[in-house]
Scaffold this motif. Sequence first.
Motif, PDB file in Angstrom:
ATOM      1  N   SER A   1      34.806  35.098  38.200  1.00 37.70           N
ATOM      2  CA  SER A   1      33.394  34.718  38.077  1.00 37.70           C
ATOM      3  C   SER A   1      32.584  35.786  37.352  1.00 37.70           C
ATOM      4  N   LEU A   2      33.090  37.034  37.346  1.00 36.83           N
ATOM      5  CA  LEU A   2      32.419  38.121  36.635  1.00 36.83           C
ATOM      6  C   LEU A   2      32.880  38.218  35.186  1.00 36.83           C
ATOM      7  N   GLY A   3      33.822  37.372  34.795  1.00 34.46           N
ATOM      8  CA  GLY A   3      34.335  37.402  33.440  1.00 34.46           C
ATOM      9  C   GLY A   3      35.280  38.560  33.176  1.00 34.46           C
ATOM     10  N   VAL A   4      35.902  39.090  34.235  1.00 31.00           N
ATOM     11  CA  VAL A   4      36.814  40.230  34.106  1.00 31.00           C
ATOM     12  C   VAL A   4      38.255  39.715  34.195  1.00 31.00           C
ATOM     13  N   PRO A   5      39.082  39.930  33.163  1.00 32.57           N
ATOM     14  CA  PRO A   5      40.450  39.388  33.142  1.00 32.57           C
ATOM     15  C   PRO A   5      41.447  40.240  33.927  1.00 32.57           C
ATOM     16  N   TYR A   6      41.074  40.617  35.148  1.00 33.96           N
ATOM     17  CA  TYR A   6      41.952  41.361  36.030  1.00 33.96           C
ATOM     18  C   TYR A   6      42.278  40.494  37.238  1.00 33.96           C
ATOM     19  N   ILE A   7      43.285  40.914  37.990  1.00 36.60           N
ATOM     20  CA  ILE A   7      43.606  40.244  39.248  1.00 36.60           C
ATOM     21  C   ILE A   7      43.730  41.314  40.330  1.00 36.60           C
TER      22      ILE A   7
ATOM     23  N   LEU B   1      30.504  45.346  46.401  1.00 37.10           N
ATOM     24  CA  LEU B   1      30.041  46.669  45.977  1.00 37.10           C
ATOM     25  C   LEU B   1      31.234  47.552  45.602  1.00 37.10           C
ATOM     26  N   ALA B   2      32.323  47.465  46.367  1.00 33.95           N
ATOM     27  CA  ALA B   2      33.524  48.226  46.021  1.00 33.95           C
ATOM     28  C   ALA B   2      34.045  47.807  44.651  1.00 33.95           C
ATOM     29  N   VAL B   3      34.060  46.506  44.402  1.00 31.91           N
ATOM     30  CA  VAL B   3      34.508  46.009  43.107  1.00 31.91           C
ATOM     31  C   VAL B   3      33.588  46.507  41.997  1.00 31.91           C
ATOM     32  N   MET B   4      32.290  46.487  42.239  1.00 36.21           N
ATOM     33  CA  MET B   4      31.339  46.953  41.231  1.00 36.21           C
ATOM     34  C   MET B   4      31.519  48.441  40.956  1.00 36.21           C
ATOM     35  N   ASN B   5      31.716  49.236  41.997  1.00 34.90           N
ATOM     36  CA  ASN B   5      31.920  50.668  41.807  1.00 34.90           C
ATOM     37  C   ASN B   5      33.206  50.941  41.029  1.00 34.90           C
TER      38      ASN B   5
ATOM     39  N   GLY C   1      32.043  39.437  31.527  1.00 33.55           N
ATOM     40  CA  GLY C   1      31.098  38.419  31.128  1.00 33.55           C
ATOM     41  C   GLY C   1      29.731  39.013  30.804  1.00 33.55           C
ATOM     42  N   PRO C   2      28.869  38.227  30.156  1.00 37.41           N
ATOM     43  CA  PRO C   2      27.557  38.737  29.726  1.00 37.41           C
ATOM     44  C   PRO C   2      26.652  39.154  30.883  1.00 37.41           C
ATOM     45  N   GLN C   3      26.710  38.459  32.017  1.00 37.90           N
ATOM     46  CA  GLN C   3      25.849  38.819  33.136  1.00 37.90           C
ATOM     47  C   GLN C   3      26.212  40.182  33.708  1.00 37.90           C
ATOM     48  N   LEU C   4      27.517  40.454  33.826  1.00 42.98           N
ATOM     49  CA  LEU C   4      27.941  41.744  34.343  1.00 42.98           C
ATOM     50  C   LEU C   4      27.604  42.859  33.359  1.00 42.98           C
ATOM     51  N   GLN C   5      27.813  42.598  32.076  1.00 41.44           N
ATOM     52  CA  GLN C   5      27.457  43.593  31.065  1.00 41.44           C
ATOM     53  C   GLN C   5      25.968  43.925  31.131  1.00 41.44           C
TER      54      GLN C   5
ATOM     55  N   ASP D   1      20.781  37.485  42.348  1.00 38.05           N
ATOM     56  CA  ASP D   1      21.106  36.176  42.925  1.00 38.05           C
ATOM     57  C   ASP D   1      22.479  35.681  42.477  1.00 38.05           C
ATOM     58  N   TRP D   2      22.768  35.784  41.190  1.00 35.52           N
ATOM     59  CA  TRP D   2      24.040  35.254  40.683  1.00 35.52           C
ATOM     60  C   TRP D   2      25.236  36.001  41.258  1.00 35.52           C
ATOM     61  N   LEU D   3      25.065  37.323  41.481  1.00 34.65           N
ATOM     62  CA  LEU D   3      26.160  38.100  42.044  1.00 34.65           C
ATOM     63  C   LEU D   3      26.352  37.770  43.521  1.00 34.65           C
ATOM     64  N   ARG D   4      25.254  37.585  44.236  1.00 36.13           N
ATOM     65  CA  ARG D   4      25.356  37.196  45.645  1.00 36.13           C
ATOM     66  C   ARG D   4      26.014  35.825  45.778  1.00 36.13           C
TER      67      ARG D   4
END
Length: 328
Positions: free
Chosen positions: A24-30, A97-101, A112-116, A138-141
């Motif tokens: 959903s964040l547009g990150v091609p990781y698993i 938050l852990a993922v974001m850090n 994705g553009p929103q995360l960037q 809001d979109w991240l929540r």
Amino acid sequence: MSDEESGWHLTESDPGVFTELLKSLGVPYIVDDLYSLDPDSLAALQPIRALVFLFKWLPQSDTEPDPSLSSGSGAQYDPDFPGFFAHQVVNNACATLAVMNALGNIPSLPSGPQLQELFSFTTGMDAQTRGLVITSSDWLREAHNALSPPSAISLDGLGLPKTSEDAYHFIVYMPAMGCVYEFDGLKSHPIRHGVYEEKGEGWIAKAREVVEARIATYPQGSLEFSLLALREDPLPIIQSRLKQLQDAGRGNDSEAAELFVRLSNENSKRERWAFENSVRRHNHLGFIHALLVAMAKAGKLQPAAEGARTKMQERIARRKEVGMDLDE
């Protein structure tokens, strides 16, 4: 603070849930479960970008040693850390938050553009303000809550006795600027666990020492923690190599056979994740209501309720016999 007040719901420590969040964040990781820290197990998952550690959180007094600083690696807080670090400012947001850090400290991160835009907007902010911006998004929540819907039944206002629940917390270990860092949104600063050697396993060897030291602070055989690996998606690499072999007329050799097995395993894993996530998204309240109505009409609801009550009383009696309080 309750889920309703914070707006963020509890997140399950499941690789399928984290992988869906990354998608959903547009990150091609698993994200994959880690059951062992031995070199062979970790080598099979490379390249690993970060380790996500879930543990039972316990309040500490000022006189108690910080387990994060007891790894024997010369760990210390880094108040001048120039990378991305955000504080946790609301309950239940620690997984995202852990993922974001972690993502905020991966160079040239595809996203994705929103995360960037979010990372760009928070550039130069202090950790507390970053945390406020993240948890106000809001979109991240919504992405965080997508696979952990709120309970449709509330017991508030019924005057029921309060029971204590264990609190669990997500943190991250990863490489940054030649050192292994620990990012914990409840700590004042990132924790630097020392430099690592580029040769051999690289940062993973240092991280293993730190994580094993942290696990050693738990009683032997404890199951109060779990470890996940944030890694690049292997599917594109497997598919690309298979195509190369097939184009070269080597589609039936041993390397191709091994790749087909890996491809099958990865696809099966994703099918399982998709099914489990579809179950998480579904609201089962209607089914439960229909089942209770059907049991009542068949005259089976009351006997079932009495049987459940009897089993609960037996359970309470057994726990009292061994000196265990029901709320423990």
